[in-house]
Design an enzyme around this catalytic site. Sequence first.
Site, PDB file in Angstrom:
ATOM      1  N   GLU A   1     -35.781 -45.653  -4.263  1.00  0.00           N
ATOM      2  CA  GLU A   1     -34.509 -45.544  -3.564  1.00  0.00           C
ATOM      3  C   GLU A   1     -34.615 -46.205  -2.185  1.00  0.00           C
ATOM      4  O   GLU A   1     -35.258 -45.680  -1.282  1.00  0.00           O
ATOM      5  CB  GLU A   1     -34.103 -44.078  -3.421  1.00  0.00           C
ATOM      6  CG  GLU A   1     -32.684 -43.891  -2.942  1.00  0.00           C
ATOM      7  CD  GLU A   1     -32.258 -42.443  -2.947  1.00  0.00           C
ATOM      8  OE1 GLU A   1     -31.099 -42.171  -3.286  1.00  0.00           O
ATOM      9  OE2 GLU A   1     -33.079 -41.574  -2.598  1.00  0.00           O
TER      10      GLU A   1
ATOM     11  N   CYS B   1     -26.853 -41.414  -2.336  1.00  0.00           N
ATOM     12  CA  CYS B   1     -27.660 -41.151  -3.528  1.00  0.00           C
ATOM     13  C   CYS B   1     -27.007 -41.714  -4.778  1.00  0.00           C
ATOM     14  O   CYS B   1     -27.685 -41.985  -5.773  1.00  0.00           O
ATOM     15  CB  CYS B   1     -27.911 -39.649  -3.673  1.00  0.00           C
ATOM     16  SG  CYS B   1     -26.393 -38.664  -3.746  1.00  0.00           S
TER      17      CYS B   1
ATOM     18  N   GLU C   1     -30.055 -31.454  -5.193  1.00  0.00           N
ATOM     19  CA  GLU C   1     -29.376 -32.729  -5.442  1.00  0.00           C
ATOM     20  C   GLU C   1     -30.145 -33.766  -4.651  1.00  0.00           C
ATOM     21  O   GLU C   1     -30.110 -33.783  -3.427  1.00  0.00           O
ATOM     22  CB  GLU C   1     -27.909 -32.649  -5.007  1.00  0.00           C
ATOM     23  CG  GLU C   1     -27.038 -33.741  -5.610  1.00  0.00           C
ATOM     24  CD  GLU C   1     -27.108 -35.033  -4.819  1.00  0.00           C
ATOM     25  OE1 GLU C   1     -27.768 -35.976  -5.308  1.00  0.00           O
ATOM     26  OE2 GLU C   1     -26.521 -35.097  -3.740  1.00  0.00           O
TER      27      GLU C   1
ATOM     28  N   LYS D   1     -28.321 -25.157   7.452  1.00  0.00           N
ATOM     29  CA  LYS D   1     -29.003 -26.067   8.369  1.00  0.00           C
ATOM     30  C   LYS D   1     -28.560 -27.495   8.077  1.00  0.00           C
ATOM     31  O   LYS D   1     -28.944 -28.092   7.074  1.00  0.00           O
ATOM     32  CB  LYS D   1     -30.530 -26.003   8.227  1.00  0.00           C
ATOM     33  CG  LYS D   1     -31.240 -26.736   9.389  1.00  0.00           C
ATOM     34  CD  LYS D   1     -32.675 -27.122   9.075  1.00  0.00           C
ATOM     35  CE  LYS D   1     -32.782 -28.476   8.429  1.00  0.00           C
ATOM     36  NZ  LYS D   1     -32.368 -29.604   9.341  1.00  0.00           N
TER      37      LYS D   1
END
Length: 506
Positions: free
Chosen positions: A395, A297, A263, A188
């Site tokens: 983040e 990231c 991850e 997906k």
Amino acid sequence: MTVLVNPKALVDHAPRDFKMLIDGRWSEGTADPIERVAPGHGVVVSRFQAGTRADAERAIAAARKAFDTGPWPRMTASERSGILLKAADLIAARAEELAFLDAVEAGKPISQVRGEIAGSVDIWRYAAALARDLHGESYNTLGDGTLGVVLREAIGVVSIITPWNFPFLIVGQKLPFALAAGCTTVVKPSELSSGSTVVLGEILEEAGLPKGVVNIVTGTGAEVGAVMTSHPDVDMVSFTGSTGVGKLTMANAAQTLKKVSLELGGKNPQIVFPDADLDGFIDAAVFGAYFNAGECCNAGSRLILHKSIAEDVVKRVAALSEKVRVGDPLDPQTQVGAIITPQHLEKIAGYISGAADGGADVAHGGKALDLGRGQFMAPTILANVTPDMPVAREEVFGPVLSVLTFETTAQAIEIANAVDYGLSAGVWSKDFDTCLTIGRQVRAGTVWMNTFMDGASELPFGGYKQSGLGRELGRHAVEDYTETKTLNMHIGGRTNWWMPQTEKLA
């Protein structure tokens, strides 16, 4: 430097319609399709099927059947490797088409995406090589009557869920290794940038992959992803995305104790000492902060500078940031493209204003840019940031660089480790004792020394703490998609356990 978006860049491009691949058939969904507006151009460029729970269940059933009774897990490693190599060649042949889709759907600079596609080709070829090297162990040292054999078997059906920021590269860090192991899959992609993954389905068909081995279901996480992470016929989930969704994925998978590879996010520091090669570092700082518009990231979003050089470094980073070319993702000269959605642009702006209100100084940028179309953020530097500020701990996922300072090595390590994440870090010093001290004490999956955001297919990638579980890439990547099975073989007659000891002695 900013450049206006070319309003004619997509004038002749009709929106492309994509289907889903389920059990070797291209199918449409029952709901209205998802229209993707290009973040850098403000026009509809793609339409994806809005997959449903029923579509996800059909795809899982197809993958289950292909694993339990189909040819793929039973092929020789050489046969699987050959198909992966052919897929790599076909990816290379369609590289420009794939790069265009990622550029317009995700707002990524076209020159950058071309490099990502080339990197993906290398990963597919590396995975093909690992397919032929997958092996178990044998133990003939357990006594004259025992032989032990440890097999590595494909784990089964794998759900692969990928994010919007590196649509083709990240599926390439997962799918070829799962296939090399002999697994079957349901993939997906993000509903914001599904196009290149769907084209990959066409490529794998042409490469000779049997039906049902790779199924591609487009749609939202709530509708499709939830089924893929909780369904009992799925044996493993490999997910890349935010830490928040990663926690939800892990909770869903826990219902049936699936294996999980995650991850997730990062808040990655670059620690700089006074003896560093500052010319090299300044370039790496700008690259690390603004690559992929900071929607990465691995972004080097925290500069942890020795106090004696901080003021000079900030000025030099700001001067180079002024030269960074922000603009049309389809312009080969563009270095920073568009922000993925208007909502995400607002989130980035909120972090900047919050930091300024809390006492940080905006040393460069700090504003959204009006380039005529799409949504863009100026490369931004925040100086005098303290470790307790949200912009220093969370983040941001945008082109925002937070600058903190230290006086001792211990202080630098403490600041670097004082966040929930541990994906990557960098250290800059000509003294390798200093580099190794930082490298061993900073809790991160990758530590770059006198460089930043380098990589290779051979090097494992993944994080500590809330940056995730497991590793991608590297020579053990295929093993992550396997289970070990022990065969304990006895040679000759076996002593009866129930026989009394006196009878045995007689």
